[in-house]
Scaffold this motif. Structure first.
Motif, PDB file in Angstrom:
ATOM      1  N   HIS A 478      51.928 108.612  20.508  1.00  0.00           N
ATOM      2  CA  HIS A 478      50.574 108.594  21.060  1.00  0.00           C
ATOM      3  C   HIS A 478      50.692 108.153  22.513  1.00  0.00           C
ATOM      4  N   ASP A 479      49.599 107.802  23.158  1.00  0.00           N
ATOM      5  CA  ASP A 479      49.633 107.462  24.582  1.00  0.00           C
ATOM      6  C   ASP A 479      50.549 106.281  24.845  1.00  0.00           C
ATOM      7  N   PHE A 480      51.374 106.408  25.868  1.00  0.00           N
ATOM      8  CA  PHE A 480      52.296 105.332  26.226  1.00  0.00           C
ATOM      9  C   PHE A 480      52.491 105.320  27.732  1.00  0.00           C
ATOM     10  N   CYS A 481      53.095 104.257  28.246  1.00  0.00           N
ATOM     11  CA  CYS A 481      53.423 104.166  29.669  1.00  0.00           C
ATOM     12  C   CYS A 481      54.744 103.438  29.819  1.00  0.00           C
ATOM     13  N   THR A 482      55.342 103.577  30.991  1.00  0.00           N
ATOM     14  CA  THR A 482      56.575 102.862  31.307  1.00  0.00           C
ATOM     15  C   THR A 482      56.314 101.954  32.501  1.00  0.00           C
ATOM     16  N   ILE A 483      56.893 100.768  32.464  1.00  0.00           N
ATOM     17  CA  ILE A 483      56.735  99.811  33.554  1.00  0.00           C
ATOM     18  C   ILE A 483      58.081  99.165  33.828  1.00  0.00           C
ATOM     19  N   SER A 484      58.519  99.217  35.076  1.00  0.00           N
ATOM     20  CA  SER A 484      59.736  98.516  35.460  1.00  0.00           C
ATOM     21  C   SER A 484      59.377  97.082  35.825  1.00  0.00           C
ATOM     22  N   LEU A 485      60.137  96.133  35.275  1.00  0.00           N
ATOM     23  CA  LEU A 485      59.880  94.721  35.581  1.00  0.00           C
ATOM     24  C   LEU A 485      60.692  94.240  36.782  1.00  0.00           C
ATOM     25  N   SER A 486      61.389  95.152  37.445  1.00  0.00           N
ATOM     26  CA  SER A 486      62.130  94.770  38.641  1.00  0.00           C
ATOM     27  C   SER A 486      61.190  94.707  39.833  1.00  0.00           C
ATOM     28  N   ASP A 487      61.216  93.584  40.542  1.00  0.00           N
ATOM     29  CA  ASP A 487      60.367  93.436  41.728  1.00  0.00           C
ATOM     30  C   ASP A 487      61.164  93.614  43.026  1.00  0.00           C
ATOM     31  N   ALA A 502      47.766  98.234  31.218  1.00  0.00           N
ATOM     32  CA  ALA A 502      48.375  98.697  29.969  1.00  0.00           C
ATOM     33  C   ALA A 502      47.841  97.903  28.784  1.00  0.00           C
ATOM     34  N   ALA A 503      47.625  96.590  28.998  1.00  0.00           N
ATOM     35  CA  ALA A 503      47.073  95.761  27.928  1.00  0.00           C
ATOM     36  C   ALA A 503      45.636  96.175  27.613  1.00  0.00           C
ATOM     37  N   ASP A 504      44.857  96.392  28.664  1.00  0.00           N
ATOM     38  CA  ASP A 504      43.453  96.794  28.459  1.00  0.00           C
ATOM     39  C   ASP A 504      43.362  98.165  27.803  1.00  0.00           C
ATOM     40  N   GLY A 505      44.283  99.069  28.126  1.00  0.00           N
ATOM     41  CA  GLY A 505      44.249 100.415  27.575  1.00  0.00           C
ATOM     42  C   GLY A 505      44.941 100.538  26.241  1.00  0.00           C
ATOM     43  N   LEU A 530      50.455  91.264  27.912  1.00  0.00           N
ATOM     44  CA  LEU A 530      50.188  92.222  26.843  1.00  0.00           C
ATOM     45  C   LEU A 530      49.520  91.564  25.632  1.00  0.00           C
ATOM     46  N   LEU A 531      49.818  90.313  25.410  1.00  0.00           N
ATOM     47  CA  LEU A 531      49.196  89.600  24.271  1.00  0.00           C
ATOM     48  C   LEU A 531      47.693  89.435  24.453  1.00  0.00           C
ATOM     49  N   THR A 532      47.188  89.631  25.667  1.00  0.00           N
ATOM     50  CA  THR A 532      45.738  89.564  25.859  1.00  0.00           C
ATOM     51  C   THR A 532      45.033  90.781  25.282  1.00  0.00           C
ATOM     52  N   GLY A 533      45.811  91.842  24.941  1.00  0.00           N
ATOM     53  CA  GLY A 533      45.178  93.055  24.451  1.00  0.00           C
ATOM     54  C   GLY A 533      45.701  93.550  23.125  1.00  0.00           C
ATOM     55  N   ARG A 534      46.630  92.807  22.482  1.00  0.00           N
ATOM     56  CA  ARG A 534      47.156  93.221  21.173  1.00  0.00           C
ATOM     57  C   ARG A 534      47.694  92.006  20.435  1.00  0.00           C
ATOM     58  N   PRO A 535      47.785  92.075  19.118  1.00  0.00           N
ATOM     59  CA  PRO A 535      48.169  90.894  18.342  1.00  0.00           C
ATOM     60  C   PRO A 535      49.627  90.510  18.502  1.00  0.00           C
ATOM     61  N   ALA A 536      49.930  89.262  18.180  1.00  0.00           N
ATOM     62  CA  ALA A 536      51.307  88.761  18.272  1.00  0.00           C
ATOM     63  C   ALA A 536      52.226  89.474  17.295  1.00  0.00           C
ATOM     64  N   GLU A 537      51.657  90.073  16.231  1.00  0.00           N
ATOM     65  CA  GLU A 537      52.478  90.771  15.228  1.00  0.00           C
ATOM     66  C   GLU A 537      52.861  92.182  15.672  1.00  0.00           C
ATOM     67  N   THR A 538      52.427  92.581  16.841  1.00  0.00           N
ATOM     68  CA  THR A 538      52.766  93.929  17.343  1.00  0.00           C
ATOM     69  C   THR A 538      54.281  94.118  17.344  1.00  0.00           C
ATOM     70  N   PRO A 539      54.777  95.239  16.788  1.00  0.00           N
ATOM     71  CA  PRO A 539      56.234  95.438  16.754  1.00  0.00           C
ATOM     72  C   PRO A 539      56.822  95.709  18.132  1.00  0.00           C
ATOM     73  N   VAL A 540      58.002  95.159  18.365  1.00  0.00           N
ATOM     74  CA  VAL A 540      58.772  95.363  19.589  1.00  0.00           C
ATOM     75  C   VAL A 540      60.160  95.867  19.184  1.00  0.00           C
ATOM     76  N   VAL A 541      60.575  96.957  19.784  1.00  0.00           N
ATOM     77  CA  VAL A 541      61.890  97.530  19.499  1.00  0.00           C
ATOM     78  C   VAL A 541      62.827  97.198  20.657  1.00  0.00           C
ATOM     79  N   LEU A 542      63.990  96.688  20.339  1.00  0.00           N
ATOM     80  CA  LEU A 542      65.003  96.338  21.333  1.00  0.00           C
ATOM     81  C   LEU A 542      66.204  97.259  21.128  1.00  0.00           C
ATOM     82  N   GLY A 543      66.401  98.185  22.058  1.00  0.00           N
ATOM     83  CA  GLY A 543      67.539  99.114  21.959  1.00  0.00           C
ATOM     84  C   GLY A 543      68.532  98.828  23.066  1.00  0.00           C
ATOM     85  N   ARG A 544      69.766  98.538  22.683  1.00  0.00           N
ATOM     86  CA  ARG A 544      70.781  98.182  23.684  1.00  0.00           C
ATOM     87  C   ARG A 544      71.974  99.128  23.607  1.00  0.00           C
TER      88      ARG A 544
END
Length: 604
Positions: A478-487, A502-505, A530-544
Motif C-alpha cells: 500500500h502507500d509507502f515512503c522512503t526517508i534517509s536519516l542522514s543529515d 509520514a506519521a500524519d499520513g 512516528l509513534l505520534t501517528g501509529r501504535p507502539a505495536e506497529t511491526p518493524v522489519v530489520l533487514g541486514r
C-alpha cells in the motif's frame, strides 16, 4: 537480436575453474554454470539442454567446457541456416583441445585457436580451406562483406583442386589472401573480385566489398533520420558505390549526439566516429568546397568532406565531394587500405549509471548485467565493484572511497567524454539515494559541451527497500515512503518535517542510512515522531546485508526500536497502523492490507 558475447558453459567445478582462466584473458565473456553443481556462478541454469538451446536461438556464441556430444545432442534439432547460426566450440575439461563444432568459418575456428593458445592445447580445425590455405573464403577480415557467400565453396573447391582462379582487386588490398601463398591467375574464371562498386556478381565470381569508404556527413540539429539516410543512400547510388564498402560514418564531434547520424550508422551496420573541429580544420587544403559559414558555426571549413578525408588519411582521396540538401550534407572518401574505425576519431561517449541491487546476482537486472559486459571502464566504490568482479574482468577499473561520490561521478562523465563506454556502479537502485541524481546535477550545473554530447542511461536496480519487503512478505503493498536519516546533505529540520508528514499520513516508512558512527540518536528520534501517528505495536522489519551470505532478518515492534538495532547496512522498514504480522509455526510474514477485505469472501 544476435548476442556477440560468448557464453562459457560449465557443468563441473573443474570446468568452472577453466572458464575463469579463459575469462581472465578473453575478457568479454559470460560464465554460465549448472546450478546444482555451481550455485554461486554469476549466471546459473537448471537444465543444460534447454539453456544451450536458448543461447543458440539468441545467436550467442557458445563455448561448452564439456563433451562435444552434449552440445551436438542439444543443438541438432535447431540446425537450419549455417549463415545465421552462432559459433559453437567444445573445450575439453583437461584443456587439451578446443573443437569448433558449428560456424567454423563464422568465428568458431578463430575462437578455437584463441582458446588453444590460452590453454596451450590444440585447436581441432577440420574445415578444408583453412587446413590447406590457413584462410576461409567465407570468413573474410572484420568489416569485409561478401555479396554472394554461397559461391565461396565453389571457389574454395577450385583452389583445392588446383584449378586456375583469378584475382581482380579494384579497391583496397587483398593482403589476407595473398599472404597465404595462394596462386592466382591474372584473368579468367572462376575469379575473386574485390570492389567498392555497386555491382552484381556474375555467375563465375566471388565478390568481396572491402571496408575502404568513409561516409562523411553533416546535418542541421534534429535532422529527421529518414532524411539523412535517404540522402546518404542516394549519394552512394549516384556515385555507383556499394554501401557494403562503407567502413564507418564520420562527422564533427558536435554531432556526436545527433540521432540521425547514429540511425544512418545503424542502417549501414558500421560504427559512427567523430572528430574535433581542429582535426577537421587540418583538412582544409584538401577540401573541394570549403565554407566560411561552416567555419563560423562549428570551427572548421567543412564537415562532410573534412570528416571523410580525416578518416581515409593522407593517402586517401575524396571520391564524392559534398552533396547537399536543405538539411544535410554527404561526402565520401576512399582509403587505399581497410579502414579501422576504432582508430579513427572517437565514438560517442556512453555513460550507464547502474544499480546492481542489494548484493545478490539473482537480483541484478539483465540491463545492468549487459551494461557491465559492454563497458570499457567501470567506476565505483571498491566493494560494489568486487560484487560484480566476474563481469568486469579485463576492463579498466576506477574506484574511490565510500564518501567520494562526486569524484566518482566526475570520473565517469570525463571517461565517457573521451568516447569510452562507462558504467558508474551503485548498489541497490542507482536512482534511490545513489549516484544517478549526482551525475545529472553535475551535468545541469556545469553545462560542459563534452558532457552534453554523451549518451546517458540509468539501469534500474532492486532497492534494499524492495528486497527487504520481498523477504518478509508484502509490507509495502500500500502507500509507502522512503526517508534517509542522514543529515550530511539534508538538514535535520527537513528530515523531521518529512517524518511528521509520514506519521500524519500513516505511510509505511523505509529508513535509509539509519545509523552511522557519527549519527546514533536520529533513529530513536525518528521512532518517537512516528509513534505520534501509529501504535507502539506497529511491526518493524530489520533487514541486514540483504542478498548476501551474512543476511539477517528480524521483526520487532516500533516501541522496541533503538539505535542498537541498526547500522549503515540495515534496512529499517516501519509498518503503518494497518500493517500486520502473521506467524504460522516457524514462518513469520509482515503485510499491509490494501482494502481487499471489503470484497473478500472468506471460506472456512
Amino acid at each position: 537480436m544476435t548476442q556477440t558475447t560468448p557464453a562459457l558453459i560449465c557443468l563441473s567445478t573443474g570446468g568452472y575453474q577453466l572458464a575463469q582462466e579463459l575469462a581472465q584473458t578473453m575478457g568479454d565473456v559470460e560464465i554460465h554454470g549448472l546450478k546444482k553443481r555451481l550455485p554461486d556462478c554469476a549466471i546459473a541454469f537448471d537444465n543444460t539442454i534447454d539453456h544451450v538451446r536458448s543461447l543458440f536461438r539468441k545467436g550467442q556464441p557458445i563455448i561448452g567446457i564439456c563433451a562435444s556430444g552434449i552440445l551436438i545432442r542439444a543443438l541438432a534439432p535447431l540446425l537450419a541456416d549455417k549463415w545465421a547460426e552462432p559459433p559453437v566450440v567444445a573445450v575439453a575439461e583437461d584443456a587439451s583441445c578446443a573443437v569448433p563444432l558449428l560456424g567454423g568459418h563464422h568465428g568458431a575456428n578463430e575462437l578455437a585457436r584463441w582458446i588453444a593458445d590460452i590453454l596451450e592445447g590444440a585447436a581441432a580445425i577440420t574445415t578444408a580451406g583453412e587446413l590447406n590455405f590457413g584462410v576461409a573464403l567465407d570468413e573474410p577480415p572484420r568489416g569485409w562483406r561478401i555479396a554472394n557467400p554461397d559461391y565461396a565453396k565453389d571457389v574454395a573447391a577450385a583452389l583445392l583442386n588446383h584449378d586456375p582462379v583469378s584475382l581482380e582487386v579494384e579497391a583496397g588490398e587483398a593482403v589476407w589472401l595473398e599472404e597465404k601463398g595462394l596462386s592466382f591467375e591474372d584473368v579468367g574464371f572462376p575469379r575473386i573480385r574485390i570492389s567498392d562498386r555497386d555491382v552484381e556478381p556474375d555467375g563465375n565470381e566471388l565478390l568481396f566489398h572491402p571496408p575502404v569508404l568513409a561516409l562523411g556527413v553533416g546535418c542541421e540539429r534534429n535532422c529527421p533520420a529518414d532524411h539523412l539516410i535517404e540522402h546518404a543512400l542516394a549519394t552512394l547510388a549516384s556515385a555507383g558505390l556499394s554501401r557494403q564498402s562503407i567502413g564507418c560514418v564520420v562527422s564533427v564531434d558536435v554531432k556526436a549526439n545527433e540521432a540521425a547520424v547514429h540511425a544512418l550508422a545503424d542502417v549501414l551496420g558500421v560504427p559512427a566516429r567523430f572528430f574535433t573541429p581542429e582535426e577537421l580544420e587540418a583538412q582544409t587544403p584538401r577540401l573541394k568546397n570549403p565554407s566560411d559559414v561552416v567555419f563560423d558555426e562549428v570551427g572548421c571549413h567543412g564537415v562532410a568532406e573534412g570528416a571523410a578525408l580525416a578518416a581515409v588519411g593522407g593517402l586517401g582521396e575524396l571520391v564524392v565531394e559534398k552533396q547537399k540538401t536543405d538539411k544535410a550534407t554527404c561526402a565520401i572518401g576512399r582509403s587505399p587500405v581497410d579502414l579501422q574505425p576504432v582508430a579513427l576519431g572517437r565514438a560517442q561517449g556512453y555513460l550507464s549509471v547502474i544499480g546492481i541491487g542489494p548484493g545478490s546476482d539473482e537480483w541484478r537486472s539483465p540491463q545492468a548485467t549487459q551494461a557491465l559486459r559492454e563497458a570499457t571502464d567501470v567506476v565505483g566504490y571498491g566493494l560494489y565493484l568486487d560484487l560484480v568482479e566476474d563481469l568486469i574482468v579485463g576492463k579498466d577499473r576506477h574506484e574511490s572511497g565510500l564518501a567520494n561520490e562526486e569524484k566518482r561521478a566526475r570520473i565517469a562523465l570525463d571517461l565517457a567524454a573521451e568516447g569510452k563506454r562507462v558504467c558508474l556502479v551503485c548498489s541497490g537502485d542507482a536512482g534511490i539515494y545513489a549516484l544517478a541524481t549526482l551525475a545529472f546535477e553535475l551535468l545541469d550545473k556545469e553545462n560542459k559541451p563534452e558532457w552534453n554530447r554523451l549518451r546517458i542511461d540509468v539501469a534500474p536496480g532492486i532497492s534494499a527497500l524492495q528486497a527487504c519487503a520481498a523477504r518478509i512478505g508484502a509490507p509495502i503493498n500500500h502507500d509507502f515512503c522512503t526517508i534517509s536519516l542522514s543529515d550530511l546533505l539534508t538538514p535535520w529540520e527537513d528530515i523531521q518535517r518529512r517524518l511528521k508528514a509520514a506519521a500524519d499520513g500513516d505511510f509505511v516508512v523505509a529508513f535509509y542510512n539509519p545509523r552511522s558512527k557519527r549519527r546514533v540518536t536520529q533513529i530513536e528520534k525518528a521512532r518517537d515522531i512516528l509513534l505520534t501517528g501509529r501504535p507502539a505495536e506497529t511491526p518493524v522489519v530489520l533487514g541486514r546485508n540483504l542478498g548476501r551470505a551474512t543476511e539477517s532478518l528480524e521483526v520487532i515492534t516500533l516501541g522496541e526500536l533503538t539505535s542498537d538495532h541498526a547500522d549503515m547496512l540495515t534496512m529499517v522498514l516501519v509498518g503503518s497502523s494497518q500493517s500486520r504480522v502473521i506467524e504460522r509455526g516457524v514462518n513469520k510474514w509482515v503485510y499491509t492490507p490494501r482494502g481487499y477485505e471489503k470484497k473478500m469472501k472468506v471460506q472456512s
